[in-house]
Design an enzyme around this catalytic site. Structure first.
Site, mmCIF file in Angstrom:
data_model
loop_
_atom_site.group_PDB
_atom_site.id
_atom_site.type_symbol
_atom_site.label_atom_id
_atom_site.label_comp_id
_atom_site.label_asym_id
_atom_site.label_seq_id
_atom_site.Cartn_x
_atom_site.Cartn_y
_atom_site.Cartn_z
ATOM 1 N N TYR A 24 0.797 -1.229 0.000
ATOM 2 C CA TYR A 24 0.000 0.000 0.000
ATOM 3 C C TYR A 24 0.829 1.278 0.000
ATOM 4 O O TYR A 24 0.268 2.362 -0.090
ATOM 5 C CB TYR A 24 -0.945 0.005 1.204
ATOM 6 C CG TYR A 24 -1.876 -1.176 1.207
ATOM 7 C CD1 TYR A 24 -2.880 -1.299 0.246
ATOM 8 C CD2 TYR A 24 -1.752 -2.188 2.158
ATOM 9 C CE1 TYR A 24 -3.732 -2.387 0.236
ATOM 10 C CE2 TYR A 24 -2.609 -3.278 2.163
ATOM 11 C CZ TYR A 24 -3.592 -3.371 1.198
ATOM 12 O OH TYR A 24 -4.434 -4.444 1.186
ATOM 13 N N HIS A 101 -8.072 2.178 -6.008
ATOM 14 C CA HIS A 101 -7.367 1.224 -5.143
ATOM 15 C C HIS A 101 -5.877 1.495 -5.253
ATOM 16 O O HIS A 101 -5.360 1.705 -6.360
ATOM 17 C CB HIS A 101 -7.661 -0.220 -5.565
ATOM 18 C CG HIS A 101 -9.103 -0.574 -5.423
ATOM 19 N ND1 HIS A 101 -9.657 -0.882 -4.206
ATOM 20 C CD2 HIS A 101 -10.100 -0.628 -6.337
ATOM 21 C CE1 HIS A 101 -10.944 -1.121 -4.379
ATOM 22 N NE2 HIS A 101 -11.233 -0.965 -5.668
#
Length: 148
Positions: A24, A101
């Protein structure tokens, strides 16, 4: 027309910067929020940036958005793959939606390949890390400019 975009973030995104940074990234959600606000300001609009770990809260924010914002950028996180309620709320408010995302969900576990949100979104941006938020906001900047 209002020139505000609601930027919504789902569960566990409050842990960005420390949670699985190899997947991430190292930017915190606060840093991403600041980057979004700065970008929007340069293009003449505002963002309302929020995060919750409570699905009901996210649904309430979506319901309240109708008539208040020009569109929604959403990173639904895990709710992408599980929440019919989220899909229905986004469809019900009839606002333009861009799904974001941080990671490329299609390179990950098979259960992450399905999105309940994508069918009600104008587009999906995934795999570009925090840049995905700016790309989504760029879409709204162009919409605002075209409508001016």
């Amino acid at each position: 027309m209002t020139r505000t975009v609601l930027v919504l973030n789902g569960p566990n995104l409050n842990l960005l910067g420390t949670r699985e940074p190899q997947t991430y990234g190292r930017r915190t959600l606060g840093e991403i929020a600041d980057e979004c606000a700065a970008f929007a300001e340069t293009r003449g609009f505002a963002v309302d940036f929020r995060q919750t770990n409570q699905e009901g809260q996210l649904l309430d924010w979506i319901h309240q958005a109708r008539g208040r914002v020009a569109g929604i950028v959403i990173n639904p996180a895990a709710w992408t793959h599980t929440s019919v309620a989220l899909r229905d709320a986004l469809a019900a408010v009839e606002l333009p939606v861009v799904e974001v995302h941080l990671s490329n969900v299609h390179q990950r576990e098979a259960f992450r390949h399905h999105s309940y949100v994508s069918p009600v979104a104008l587009g999906v941006i995934c795999g570009f890390g925090s840049l995905g938020y700016r790309l989504a906001l760029e879409h709204f900047a162009e919409r605002f400019e075209a409508a001016a």
